[in-house]
Design an enzyme around this catalytic site. Sequence first.
Site, PDB file in Angstrom:
ATOM      1  CE  LYS A 195      15.428 -25.490 -25.434  1.00 52.97           C
ATOM      2  NZ  LYS A 195      16.066 -25.904 -26.458  1.00 52.97           N
ATOM      3  CB  SER A 199      17.479 -22.730 -27.636  1.00 50.15           C
ATOM      4  OG  SER A 199      17.766 -24.441 -27.780  1.00 50.15           O
TER       5      SER A 199
END
Length: 367
Positions: free
Chosen positions: A161, A229
Amino acid sequence: MPSAIEVRKVPIHSVADASELAKLIDDGVMTADRVVAIIGKTEGNGGVNDYTRIIADRAFREVLVEKGAAADKVKEVPIVWSGGTDGVISPHATIFATVPEGDAEPTEEPRLTVGFAMSEQLAPEDIGRTPMITKVADAVKIAMERAGITDPADVHYVQTKTPLLTINTIRDAKSRGKTVWTEQTHESMDLSNGCTALGIAVALGEIEMPTDADVMESRELYSAVASCSSGVELDQAQVVVVGNAPGVGGRYRIGHSVMKDALDQDGLWDAIRDAGLKLPERPHHTDLDGKLVNLFLKCEASQDGTVRGRRNAMLDDSDVHWHRQIKSCVGGVTAAVTGDPAVFVSVSAAHQGPEGGGPVAAIVDLG
């Protein structure tokens, strides 16, 4: 030697629901202070302003604290949410926890192991450029070491992330006399994911160090295990490395492959076989016999606007962004393979798997 891992997939019944995590803890499947990572899908729009990720993050961390984990330690647990459950994809979370020493089934066969690291801070001007690649690569190597993995071939899934660009961070860069790769915040999601994937590929020796000019352009440069992500929740790269290591023990094993295009069911089955399940030549979801924990994959609309020679309109559609369309498509293909709509399908796969396809990781329970 790292600890053996217990891993379970649980449904999310509403945006702020973490009751199934609480149930796992109450039932003694795992303890709150041993949860080392959570990877899940939330039902928001999957865009820059998808606040369901933040809501879910808070709900799951609150349960961990409520069930006895120290609040300062819970803040450090990597929880990666991919927003958007388009089509049949069902909101869910996959929870990884260490097993107390002596409780895991001993074996010298490679079994599931997890390592975590945070990169150095990523400035807005780093995103999409070689400083980001370097910082991500360094964090991947630290996470591998913590997972007890020395051979990059034993890494089958790297979930990250990373920050994307917002109006505020773009303004910050400009105030310091810096430039940013793009001022389009939604485009910066693809950019952050793609640049991060190149960092993973460098760390694992899949490619040589690319240049700034390669980012988002040289699509032949990719990682077969990266799942990246991005969001507004952080200013570092959060890196979770999942692989296999001998001696850790336990029931679970991970494997990987790639989808060559959006309809490549064989790529999904190849990942499941690579994880250790024996399957017939033409498998059916009933052959899984409850042994598949979850599939994790990335997808991308092919830049030439076709799938297997047939034209589609995803990249020309001004009403529904291609992110949502390809996610829905690949989610349906994946759910048809597994027989379970609770699959981790995430979009924006630049430099993650071959162009128009994407990487696939499978975790199986070998008993």
